[in-house]
Design a protein around this motif. Structure first.
Motif, PDB file in Angstrom:
ATOM      1  N   LEU A 162      10.893   0.848   9.345  1.00 58.48           N
ATOM      2  CA  LEU A 162      10.843  -0.598   9.135  1.00 58.48           C
ATOM      3  C   LEU A 162      12.202  -1.089   8.640  1.00 58.48           C
ATOM      4  CD1 LEU A 162       9.084  -3.139   9.095  1.00 58.48           C
ATOM      5  CD2 LEU A 162       8.341  -2.524   6.790  1.00 58.48           C
ATOM      6  N   ARG A 163      12.792  -0.356   7.722  1.00 54.90           N
ATOM      7  CA  ARG A 163      14.106  -0.749   7.200  1.00 54.90           C
ATOM      8  C   ARG A 163      15.163  -0.722   8.302  1.00 54.90           C
ATOM      9  NH1 ARG A 163      16.273   2.395   2.119  1.00 54.90           N
ATOM     10  NH2 ARG A 163      17.611   3.180   3.766  1.00 54.90           N
ATOM     11  N   ASP A 164      15.102   0.294   9.144  1.00 56.64           N
ATOM     12  CA  ASP A 164      16.054   0.359  10.269  1.00 56.64           C
ATOM     13  C   ASP A 164      15.888  -0.842  11.192  1.00 56.64           C
ATOM     14  OD1 ASP A 164      17.099   2.687   9.315  1.00 56.64           O
ATOM     15  OD2 ASP A 164      16.048   4.008  10.723  1.00 56.64           O
ATOM     16  N   ASP A 218       0.822  -1.215   0.000  1.00 57.51           N
ATOM     17  CA  ASP A 218       0.000   0.000   0.000  1.00 57.51           C
ATOM     18  C   ASP A 218       0.855   1.264   0.000  1.00 57.51           C
ATOM     19  OD1 ASP A 218      -2.103  -1.749   0.236  1.00 57.51           O
ATOM     20  OD2 ASP A 218      -2.237  -1.543   2.417  1.00 57.51           O
ATOM     21  N   TYR A 219       2.134   1.130   0.376  1.00 57.96           N
ATOM     22  CA  TYR A 219       2.986   2.317   0.498  1.00 57.96           C
ATOM     23  C   TYR A 219       3.740   2.637  -0.792  1.00 57.96           C
ATOM     24  CZ  TYR A 219       1.848   1.799   5.401  1.00 57.96           C
ATOM     25  OH  TYR A 219       1.151   1.696   6.575  1.00 57.96           O
ATOM     26  N   ARG A 220       3.551   1.758  -1.805  1.00 49.79           N
ATOM     27  CA  ARG A 220       4.273   1.974  -3.071  1.00 49.79           C
ATOM     28  C   ARG A 220       4.035   3.362  -3.628  1.00 49.79           C
ATOM     29  NH1 ARG A 220       2.698  -2.250  -7.390  1.00 49.79           N
ATOM     30  NH2 ARG A 220       4.024  -0.907  -8.637  1.00 49.79           N
ATOM     31  N   ILE A 263      10.245  -0.009  -1.466  1.00 52.37           N
ATOM     32  CA  ILE A 263       9.466  -1.212  -1.125  1.00 52.37           C
ATOM     33  C   ILE A 263      10.282  -2.470  -1.455  1.00 52.37           C
ATOM     34  CG2 ILE A 263       7.331  -2.493  -1.642  1.00 52.37           C
ATOM     35  CD1 ILE A 263       6.871   0.160  -0.143  1.00 52.37           C
ATOM     36  N   GLY A 264      10.875  -2.476  -2.636  1.00 52.49           N
ATOM     37  CA  GLY A 264      11.673  -3.632  -3.053  1.00 52.49           C
ATOM     38  C   GLY A 264      12.816  -3.890  -2.085  1.00 52.49           C
ATOM     39  N   GLU A 265      13.450  -2.830  -1.637  1.00 49.06           N
ATOM     40  CA  GLU A 265      14.579  -2.946  -0.708  1.00 49.06           C
ATOM     41  C   GLU A 265      14.120  -3.560   0.629  1.00 49.06           C
ATOM     42  OE1 GLU A 265      17.670  -2.544  -1.400  1.00 49.06           O
ATOM     43  OE2 GLU A 265      18.283  -2.916   0.675  1.00 49.06           O
ATOM     44  N   ILE A 266      12.947  -3.156   1.075  1.00 44.93           N
ATOM     45  CA  ILE A 266      12.435  -3.717   2.339  1.00 44.93           C
ATOM     46  C   ILE A 266      12.173  -5.219   2.180  1.00 44.93           C
ATOM     47  CG2 ILE A 266      10.468  -3.701   3.929  1.00 44.93           C
ATOM     48  CD1 ILE A 266      10.367  -0.651   3.547  1.00 44.93           C
TER      49      ILE A 266
END
Ligand code: UDP
Length: 403
Positions: A391-393, A7-9, A17-20
């Motif tokens: 989220l990534r962190d 949903d965040y795209r 998003i892909g990186e996550i």
């Protein structure tokens, strides 16, 4: 409605998003549990309600538990909270005992078998001593720890030292006397939560009507728990100065968090101080917990203020900046990380009420300046303070600890 990373795209783009997803792949099936002490009414609950479902969405089984405490326990931990931000405290043996007892009791019925444990703030800090060491434990501290009360810090440090990693929000909060790895992770907001998602003019009007907030005058708003560090009382003085030049309204919206027994008393003090203005509804106090109302208020306000005396980070500021609102805020703690003075809002020294009022007046009189600041601010939030970055962190942290 349940949100998923996809949903965040449209907000952050496919690269992010892909990186996550890429980083999450290495953590599939891992389990983590967050522990804090309230489900609503403050920044920690706000962050957890966004991040925990997203962790699950990308394949990490993340849980969220709430430390149950008695009113005594929360009285004590509120005093701890204040003292860690510089107030004095009478640290008696009974206070220590009740604090430790609530943690011991929780551990008897709350089994932890997760790969990683993330403890938020001081309330559940001593839990670590009640479990066998089988996984990394992280202490995520959200408050400004740059000037803690010495006695209290000595007492808490015996638990802090047991942790594998401490997460702080800013370099300024680094615990120089604590030989535990410390990482900086800045908090973030969820642009799709009910509090931040786009809402229609119709919904805004509906909520303002429901809470009886007229829009015939410019509105200045602070959204904050009623708390001495949020300094709603100081804002009343500022409002009086502003009102001499511009006819306007002040809305103070603050729910009572479960873990904050002082809020009712502070609310009463604010109410007494604003009494005359409350009678003619120039000052409106709201204590309901309602995300859409917060959203509507932030969007309808002409100026958002944050008069904090201390502020670990200040998600309310982030929320306002995301909504392209001009913000006048105290030059303290985490607020300094978010606003660059004159470009994305205004920063004022917290004891300079006159200067604070002048900035508010300036913005009320100059909507095009307000608009420019708000637009600049929006870009900064999009780049730095959205939940996808948080989220990534967290993924990086988990990768290092349990990957
Ligand atoms: N908040 C809310 N209703 C209120 C007061 C606060 O929903 O009446 C929310 C606010 O929108 C923000 C969070 O609680 O998301 C407060 O976080 P912040 O970091 O500003 O301060 P804290 O309460 O954690 O000190």
């Amino acid at each position: 409605m349940k949100r998923s990373l996809n949903d965040y795209r449209k907000i952050v783009g496919d690269e992010v998003i892909g990186e996550i997803y890429r980083r999450a792949r290495k953590l599939y099936g891992k389990t983590a549990v967050h522990v804090n002490s309230t489900y609503y009414g403050g920044g920690v609950a706000e962050i957890l309600s966004g991040i925990v479902p997203l962790m699950n969405d990308i394949g990490i089984a993340a849980g969220w538990r709430m430390l149950r405490g008695t009113p005594d326990f929360f009285n004590i931990t509120k005093k701890f909270h204040n003292a860690l931000q510089g107030n004095s405290i009478n640290l008696t043996e009974i206070k220590k005992k009740l604090y430790l007892q609530a943690n011991a009791a929780f551990s008897t019925y709350s089994h932890i078998t997760h790969d990683c444990v993330i403890i938020h703030d001081p309330q559940p800090l001593p839990l670590i001593q009640h479990y066998p060491r089988k996984q990394p434990w992280v202490w995520r501290v959200h408050i400004d720890l740059s000037n803690p009360n010495k006695d209290l810090w000595e007492f808490l440090k015996s638990y802090v030292l047991k942790y594998d990693v401490i997460i702080i929000s800013s370099e300024d909060y680094r615990l120089r006397d604590t030989p535990v790895e410390q990482r900086i992770i800045q908090p973030a907001i969820d642009p799709l939560s009910p509090k931040n998602m786009k809402i229609s003019e119709k919904d805004i009007a509906k909520y303002l009507k429901k809470f009886n907030i007229p829009t015939d005058k410019p509105i200045i708003t602070q959204i904050s728990r009623f708390d001495r560090f949020k300094d709603q009382e100081g804002l009343i003085d500022i409002f009086r100065i502003v009102k001499e030049e511009v006819d306007c309204r002040l809305v103070l919206c603050g729910s009572m968090a479960l873990d904050d027994p002082e809020s009712q008393q502070y609310y009463e003090r604010t109410r007494r101080k604003a009494n005359n203005h409350i009678k003619n509804r120039d000052v409106i106090l709201i204590t309901s917990e309602n995300n859409i109302l917060v959203n509507a208020l932030q969007r309808v306000s002409n100026v958002i203020v944050q008069k904090s005396l201390r502020e670990g980070f200040g998600l309310t500021v982030t929320e306002a900046l995301l909504k392209k609102k001009p913000v006048v805020a105290s030059n303290v703690g985490g607020i300094k990380m978010q606003i660059s003075d004159g470009e994305t809002g205004f920063l004022v020294e917290p004891d300079d009420r006159k200067a604070f009022a002048q900035r508010v007046i300036e913005l009320l009189k100059n909507p095009s300046m307000a608009k420019t600041l708000g637009e600049n601010a929006h870009e900064v939030v999009k780049k730095n303070f959205l939940i996808t970055r948080l989220l990534r962190d967290y993924l990086d942290l988990l990768q290092d600890l349990i990957g």
